[in-house]
Design an enzyme around this catalytic site. Structure first.
Site, short mmCIF file in Angstrom:
data_model
loop_
_atom_site.label_atom_id
_atom_site.label_comp_id
_atom_site.label_asym_id
_atom_site.label_seq_id
_atom_site.Cartn_x
_atom_site.Cartn_y
_atom_site.Cartn_z
N ASP A 155 6.46 48.93 66.98
CA ASP A 155 7.86 48.82 67.03
C ASP A 155 8.80 50.09 67.43
O ASP A 155 9.80 49.86 67.59
CB ASP A 155 7.92 48.82 65.23
CG ASP A 155 7.53 49.99 64.49
OD1 ASP A 155 7.07 50.75 65.03
OD2 ASP A 155 7.69 50.00 63.25
N HIS A 156 7.93 51.28 67.41
CA HIS A 156 8.99 52.30 67.86
C HIS A 156 9.00 52.60 69.34
O HIS A 156 10.04 53.42 69.69
CB HIS A 156 8.03 53.60 67.38
CG HIS A 156 8.27 53.92 66.01
ND1 HIS A 156 7.69 53.00 64.85
CD2 HIS A 156 8.90 54.98 65.31
CE1 HIS A 156 7.95 53.70 64.01
NE2 HIS A 156 8.88 54.87 63.96
N ASP A 188 3.80 57.16 58.42
CA ASP A 188 5.30 56.99 58.76
C ASP A 188 5.87 57.53 57.59
O ASP A 188 5.56 56.94 56.40
CB ASP A 188 5.62 55.71 59.19
CG ASP A 188 7.17 55.74 59.70
OD1 ASP A 188 7.44 55.67 60.79
OD2 ASP A 188 8.08 55.78 58.89
N ARG A 227 18.28 58.24 58.80
CA ARG A 227 18.37 59.59 59.49
C ARG A 227 19.38 59.90 60.35
O ARG A 227 19.69 59.06 61.20
CB ARG A 227 16.97 60.14 60.07
CG ARG A 227 15.97 59.91 59.06
CD ARG A 227 14.89 60.89 59.54
NE ARG A 227 13.92 60.98 58.23
CZ ARG A 227 12.54 60.95 58.33
NH1 ARG A 227 12.02 60.44 59.62
NH2 ARG A 227 11.92 60.93 57.23
N SER A 247 10.06 63.26 59.71
CA SER A 247 9.08 62.57 59.86
C SER A 247 7.56 62.93 59.60
O SER A 247 7.33 64.03 59.27
CB SER A 247 9.05 62.40 61.53
OG SER A 247 7.72 62.09 62.21
N ARG A 269 5.15 62.76 61.72
CA ARG A 269 4.23 62.99 62.81
C ARG A 269 3.76 64.03 62.96
O ARG A 269 4.08 65.15 62.97
CB ARG A 269 5.43 62.73 64.27
CG ARG A 269 6.33 63.63 64.12
CD ARG A 269 7.55 63.68 65.11
NE ARG A 269 8.62 62.58 64.99
CZ ARG A 269 9.79 62.54 65.04
NH1 ARG A 269 10.46 63.56 65.65
NH2 ARG A 269 10.52 61.63 64.68
#
Ligand code: MIC
Ligand code: SF4
Length: 756
Positions: A95-96, A160, A449, A644, A646
């Site tokens: 999706d990203h 996520d 965000r 995030s 990440r």
């Protein structure tokens, strides 16, 4: 039928006894959060009551979700863990990586072309290890999880930060770094500090322009970006029951923006309706059998002050629409006050783009409410002043919305752009015309965000967060300070007209429909599937284990950068164009800390190398230190690593030779990511010691060789004039985490254990 229904039934079977055991040990009525946590203990039924906010506890989550941008690193690590198959049901969602530019079909095709290598990698790893793969275009991870996998009373983790969205269906769903996901997929316990509990009592009922988004925009204003750190927010009360399940999802989703571990709601009729509408009668039947366990005890909700660490009360009947921003999601402004506040702060009033979508607000209900505004405007002869962009949350939502004429409604504005069912502009995957000009401008969106540069890379884009219906209204007015409750607009005939209040539908009258939901089931037996990573690839790189600590005190370390002010994961490892390198540690390290503001000089991506005194970009200087065999440290302010999940934000500095990150305070996921990657994540015992740190200091960790639980570390800061300050640093490492540091990373330990 629901996916993994057997697993769900097994969880529910355990519930009565597990809760009885927890009641005995806790000896008090239980909140929903406690019920879910105590039924998911790794060691079986509760043997003790845990102290919230203090004790680390091992849990056994029911499932794992990953998205393409984080799954690459998570799965590259999982491949090193030496397992044949994942231990719990897991999924990956593409999706990203899809860029929004021309519109859904063209963008999706373009993305398939440019990301082919990565999508093939993800698809084959998933196939091999028993992981479900949701192909590009299937939808945004959290919407797809809500539609297919979330279940009341369950526990999941996801790579996520907005995994928390599944709280909308009564889960405890928590965002983590990839290394945490590897633990669970490898069949190991997953550790979390037992969270504190914040109760949010919702009274009254939403009406008019107020929406679920405004609940969380208001909560964000109250708690700020770090007010939820280490806590679960549990919503309850008549107001909570009056919200739809997807509305609850919106509220839980943006709990990530206040640092909350997660947010959740008790099982109720709205969840039952949503589960049935998404073809999961079997989950409803199973849940209804243990209904009383899937919400907090009545005594808790009657006297919340006695059972929660903090209680907030919001009367939905009094709630008005908000816009939060710019640059931070907790700067909350009721739209009625925007005129004054915008003028005072010199925020640009003209709005060029209004974007609806993201995992926060892309449900069927969201689209119906926004579409009603567009229809009303068209019927009153109004034309939009800003461009409306829409990313539906999933193919199921898109297909149903198209069938029901919602897309036609949006397209009645000539300029509307419907993008792919994907993250798109929310994560900088947006080819916005003219954004390179660095112009000061305003956009409004329904995302979660709004950090600087996040949507279009332009640091001067002022992004404001609002509900989908407010976003639609602003698209029409083209003004940030438009208040649809009081203001009129001038239509084509020169008449002053007012927009009608939004009208929505919780669920599609004729049920959801989809032709191809984009799901790919994994192979039954993946042992013959080969996962190929081209050694020449720009996008993917097999990982080389980080080296173990040599057991000695770290002496003579240099300062890489002292960061001033807000430093989110977007500042540490920017997304947008950099998402393409998420599977290649060395390449993505070229964005390391490039968005962070240097406390000396106030610039971004310009620091002085202590080797030769030259000013250069952060990654270049870091590489020079690394080449010279020198260790470095990063110093930062409050809530460092906010945003995030990440883990690149931890792996990149680690890869470039940073061993310690010393800050005033951390965001939860980032602190854990640093620990997992074998780094030192430390906080100033005395916050003002931050001010002692100079650009050309040298750092000696003088008692690291005695690194132990509950014991401060000492840092000698030697200044260039020869004077030194010795300061104390706090840490939250337990023994197991200290072992990760010693081994060089948590993964190094897993590998060692599997090879034994
Ligand atoms: C985000 O919203 O910032 C992201 C992009 O979804 C991240 C994950 C990532 O960086 O890949 C998140 O929220 O964890
Ligand atoms: Fe995607 Fe944005 Fe949601 Fe992150 S917040 S998962 S980028 S839609």
């Amino acid at each position: 039928m629901a996916f993994d229904i057997k697993m769900i039934k097994k969880v529910y079977q355990k519930y009565p006894e597990a809760i009885a055991a927890a009641r005995k040990k806790c000896d008090k009525p239980l909140t929903l959060s406690e019920k879910i946590l105590y039924t998911h203990l790794w060691d079986g039924y509760a043997k003790q009551a845990y102290t919230r906010g203090e004790e680390y506890v091992d849990f056994a989550p029911d499932r794992v979700a990953m998205q393409d941008a984080t799954a690459q690193m998570a799965l590259l690590q999982f491949m090193q863990a030496g397992k044949d198959k994942v231990a719990v049901p897991s999924t990956t969602h593409a999706d990203h990586l899809i860029l929004a530019k021309l519109g859904a079909d063209k963008d999706l095709q373009e993305s398939l072309n440019t990301n082919n290598e990565v999508f093939n990698f993800l698809s084959s790893v998933c196939d091999k290890y028993g992981i479900g793969f949701w192909k590009p275009g299937a939808g945004i991870i959290h919407q797809v999880v809500l539609e297919n996998y979330a279940f009341p009373g369950g526990m999941m983790i996801g790579t996520d930060s907005h995994t928390v969205n599944a709280g909308g269906l009564g889960m405890v769903a928590i965002g983590v770094g990839g290394a945490d996901a590897v633990d669970v997929m490898a069949g190991m316990p997953w550790e979390l500090k037992f969270p504190k509990l914040i109760g949010v009592k919702l009274t009254g009922k939403l009406s008019g322009w107020a929406s679920p988004k405004d609940v969380i925009l208001k909560v964000a204003g109250i708690l700020t970006v770090k007010g939820g750190t280490g806590a679960i927010l549990e919503y309850f009360g008549e107001g909570a029951r009056s919200l739809s399940a997807t509305g609850k999802g919106t509220i839980c989703n943006m709990g990530a923006e206040i640092g909350a571990t997660t947010s959740t709601f008790g099982y109720d009729a709205s969840m039952e309706r949503y589960l049935r509408a998404t073809d999961r009668d079997d989950v409803v039947d199973a849940a209804n059998e243990i209904k009383q366990h899937l919400t907090g005890d009545a005594e808790v909700y009657e006297n919340p002050e006695q059972y929660f660490d903090e209680v907030i009360e919001i009367n939905l009947s009094e709630l008005s629409p908000h816009l939060n921003g710019p640059f931070t999601p907790d700067l909350a402004t009721p739209v009625a006050e925007m005129k004054e506040k915008a003028a005072k702060n010199d925020w640009p009033l003209d709005v060029e783009w209004a974007l609806i979508g993201s995992c926060t607000n892309s449900s069927y209900e969201d689209l119906t409410r926004a579409a009603s505004i567009v229809e009303d405007a068209v019927s009153k002869g109004l034309k939009p002043k800003a461009i409306l962009g829409i990313n539906p949350g999933s193919e199921q939502v898109r297909f149903t919305a198209e069938r029901d004429g919602l897309m036609d409604s949006f397209m009645k504005f000539e300029s509307t752009k419907i993008f792919t069912n994907a993250c798109g502009p929310c994560i900088g995957q947006w080819d916005r015309e003219g954004s390179s000009k660095q112009e000061k401008n305003t956009i409004v969106h329904s995302f979660n965000r709004n950090f600087a540069k996040r949507a279009d890379g332009n640091p001067n884009t002022h992004a404001f967060v609002g509900s989908p219906e407010m976003t639609a209204a602003i698209a029409i007015s083209g003004r940030l300070d438009f208040n649809p409750i009081t203001d009129t607009l001038t239509n084509e005939n020169g008449e002053a007209v007012k927009l009608a209040e939004p009208k929505g539908m919780e669920l599609p009258e004729n049920g959801f429909a989809v032709e191809d939901n984009g799901y790919q089931a994994p192979a039954e037996n993946g042992s013959n599937i080969e996962v190929v990573v081209n050694p020449e690839s720009n996008r993917l790189q097999l990982l080389t284990p980080f080296s173990a600590w040599d057991g000695k005190n770290i002496m003579g370390a240099k300062l890489l950068i002292k960061v001033a002010g807000k430093c989110t994961t977007d500042h540490i490892s920017m997304a947008g164009p950099w998402l393409r390198y998420r599977g290649h540690l060395d390449n993505i390290s070229n964005n390391c800390l490039i968005g962070a503001v240097n406390a000396f000089g106030g610039k971004t991506n310009a620091i002085i190398s202590q080797i030769d005194g030259t000013t250069d970009e952060v990654p270049n200087v870091a590489r020079k230190y690394k080449e010279a065999g020198m260790t470095t440290v990063v110093v930062g302010d409050h809530n460092y690593g906010e945003g995030s999940s990440r883990e690149h934000a931890a792996m990149e500095p680690r890869h470039l030779g940073v061993m310690a990150v010393i800050v005033k305070s951390f965001a939860r996921i980032h602190e854990t990511n640093l620990k997992k990657q074998g780094m030192l994540g430390l906080t100033f015992s005395n916050e003002s010691d931050y001010d002692l740190i100079k650009e050309d200091d040298t750092f000696n960790f003088t008692d690291l060789s005695n690194f132990s639980e509950n014991k401060q570390l000492s840092l000698e800061v030697v200044h260039s004039d020869g004077n030194a300050d010795t300061i104390k640093l706090n840490h939250t490492y337990n023994q197991a985490q200290i072992d990760w540091f010693k081994a060089g990373s948590a993964l190094n330990l897993i590998r060692k254990q599997n090879n034994q």
